[in-house]
Enzyme design. Structure first.
Site, PDB file in Angstrom:
ATOM      1  CB  SER A 118     109.250 -22.992  11.687  1.00  0.00           C
ATOM      2  OG  SER A 118     110.006 -21.783  11.441  1.00  0.00           O
ATOM      3  CB  THR A 173     109.434 -23.160   5.189  1.00  0.00           C
ATOM      4  OG1 THR A 173     108.578 -24.166   5.707  1.00  0.00           O
ATOM      5  CG2 THR A 173     110.679 -24.025   4.191  1.00  0.00           C
ATOM      6  CB  THR A 216     109.962 -26.753   6.868  1.00  0.00           C
ATOM      7  OG1 THR A 216     108.873 -26.159   7.691  1.00  0.00           O
ATOM      8  CG2 THR A 216     109.223 -28.219   5.981  1.00  0.00           C
ATOM      9  NE  ARG A 254     101.214 -30.507   6.652  1.00  0.00           N
ATOM     10  CZ  ARG A 254     102.009 -29.523   6.418  1.00  0.00           C
ATOM     11  NH1 ARG A 254     103.304 -29.671   6.903  1.00  0.00           N
ATOM     12  NH2 ARG A 254     101.660 -28.287   5.843  1.00  0.00           N
ATOM     13  CB  VAL A 255     104.452 -35.198   4.047  1.00  0.00           C
ATOM     14  CG1 VAL A 255     105.559 -34.428   3.304  1.00  0.00           C
ATOM     15  CG2 VAL A 255     105.327 -36.302   4.895  1.00  0.00           C
ATOM     16  N   GLY A 256     104.191 -31.733   4.159  1.00  0.00           N
ATOM     17  CA  GLY A 256     103.854 -30.511   3.588  1.00  0.00           C
ATOM     18  C   GLY A 256     104.490 -30.352   1.972  1.00  0.00           C
ATOM     19  CG  ASP A 257     104.991 -26.400   0.568  1.00  0.00           C
ATOM     20  OD1 ASP A 257     104.922 -26.716   1.926  1.00  0.00           O
ATOM     21  OD2 ASP A 257     105.576 -25.401   0.280  1.00  0.00           O
ATOM     22  CB  THR A 286     107.599 -19.881   2.991  1.00  0.00           C
ATOM     23  OG1 THR A 286     107.375 -19.971   4.522  1.00  0.00           O
ATOM     24  CG2 THR A 286     107.432 -18.580   2.450  1.00  0.00           C
ATOM     25  N   GLY A 287     104.733 -21.069   3.746  1.00  0.00           N
ATOM     26  CA  GLY A 287     103.586 -20.897   4.120  1.00  0.00           C
ATOM     27  C   GLY A 287     102.830 -22.121   4.114  1.00  0.00           C
TER      28      GLY A 287
HETATM   29  C1  SD4 Z   1     104.952 -26.779   5.295  1.00  0.00           C
HETATM   30  N1  SD4 Z   1     105.470 -24.872   3.785  1.00  0.00           N
HETATM   31  O1  SD4 Z   1     105.235 -27.726   5.885  1.00  0.00           O
HETATM   32  C2  SD4 Z   1     105.761 -25.661   4.905  1.00  0.00           C
HETATM   33  C3  SD4 Z   1     105.956 -24.825   6.090  1.00  0.00           C
HETATM   34  C4  SD4 Z   1     106.324 -23.413   5.990  1.00  0.00           C
HETATM   35  O2  SD4 Z   1     106.618 -21.125   6.405  1.00  0.00           O
HETATM   36  O3  SD4 Z   1     106.672 -23.017   4.827  1.00  0.00           O
HETATM   37  N2  SD4 Z   1     106.479 -22.442   6.758  1.00  0.00           N
HETATM   38  O4  SD4 Z   1     103.818 -26.583   4.962  1.00  0.00           O
END
Ligand code: SD4
Length: 333
Positions: free
Chosen positions: A90, A193, A211, A221-224, A244-245
């Site tokens: 990950s 992450t 991550t 897609r881009v996350g936080d 994370t998450g």
């Molecule tokens: C995301 N927050 O891309 C990240 C992934 C993550 O534990 O935190 N994984 O959404």
């Protein structure tokens, strides 16, 4: 007159008693003061980072601090270990790809002077955190994405590398064939992450977050994680936090910034993480399976964490500890 001095002066008068009650230091609307102007730092240096891979990352970060490095050097060195660990599914090399089989990376870094850098949707570079640091230090920008980030990395001497390992490719191909798995869930298997926060011997804070994001995500897609204020936030007067998450949920409440602001108004790191988690729950009609966890450190060297669901943990390293700590949580799976 600074607000603090104004309050002191006003408090000497009868009206001031009432006024100071009305605008207490923890008032979330008007207070911009750190809740503790002369922090007693209990335990520096100190490092915390998300999930089990945090132990190895903390070790590298600690070595950096011991050899005279800054908190910024430490956070970068720490998460580089996770990025380069091909067995981790990950983060960085070996991370699970997007729907189409491309490994796309998100990362950001922030120092004690509120300087920050980020890369998003970066491909074929093993250590996005170091590219993020270069964005911070060598450009007037905060974030570079996609091909622009890649070209910038190459200009800065980073090497192009295939990040999809045979093992990750096999897992992705299996997912592609399986109807059952077409809707990947956010869980500890596909969403780990690394976020790492450090306080150095001078009491300065920095943070890093990196991550490969949500496994099998839609391309683009881009996350936080690369978004300053969402995946990571540092305010050297107050503290630092990272997330994370499920990134989409974290972005909706500007999660890490929210945690730091809650600490500003007097909450402990754990309380701040809990309140942010509760806000996420409040903002979602259906929280089923939606995991988010925060870790935080305040300027006093106190740390805490909280997650929506059980199972989140973080690695803690200081002069007395080198261990995993289970996060407090609201819900059982
Ligand atoms: C995301 N927050 O891309 C990240 C992934 C993550 O534990 O935190 N994984 O959404």
């Amino acid at each position: 007159m600074k607000r603090r001095n104004f309050i002191k002066a006003a408090s000497l008068t009868g009206a001031g008693v009432l006024l100071s009650r009305c605008i207490g230091a923890t008032d979330p609307i008007i207070s911009e003061e750190p809740y503790n102007e002369q922090p007693i730092i209990k335990n520096k240096p100190i490092i915390i980072s998300t999930w089990n891979h945090g132990i190895a990352a903390n070790k590298a970060a600690w070595e950096k601090l011991e050899s005279g490095g800054s908190a910024l050097d430490a956070v970068e060195a720490g998460v580089r270990v996770t990025e380069s660990d091909a067995s981790n599914r990950s983060v960085g090399l070996g991370g699970l790809p997007d729907r189409d089989g491309n490994v796309t990376l998100d990362a950001c870094i922030m120092n004690h002077e509120s300087e920050c850098g980020a890369v998003a949707y970066l491909q074929n570079i093993e250590n996005p955190i170091s590219v993020a640091r270069k964005v911070m230090e060598d450009t007037p920008h905060v974030m570079l994405v996609g091909n622009g980030a890649f070209e910038f990395a190459i200009e800065k001497g980073f090497k192009k590398k295939e990040l999809l390992t045979p093992e990750a490719k096999e897992t992705w191909l299996k997912w592609k064939k399986s109807e059952d798995l077409k809707k990947p869930e956010i869980n500890s298997e596909n969403h780990d992450t690394i976020g790492l926060l450090a306080m150095d011997k001078d009491g300065n804070l920095s943070g890093a977050c990196t991550t490969s994001g949500w496994a099998y995500k839609l391309p683009g897609r881009v996350g936080d994680s690369p978004i300053i204020g969402a995946g990571l936030f540092v305010d050297n007067e107050i503290g630092a936090a990272c997330a994370t998450g499920m990134g989409e949920a974290v972005i909706r409440i500007a999660g890490s910034h929210t945690v730091v602001e809650l600490m500003r108004y007097g909450h402990s790191p754990e309380e701040a993480c809990k309140l942010a988690v509760e806000r996420i729950q409040k903002k979602h009609k259906d929280i089923t399976g939606l995991q988010v966890g925060f870790i935080a450190m305040n300027k006093n060297g106190e740390v805490g964490s909280y997650s929506v669901y059980a199972g989140f943990n973080y690695a803690l390293k200081d002069n007395a500890n080198d261990k995993m700590v289970d996060a407090q949580y609201d819900l059982e799976w």
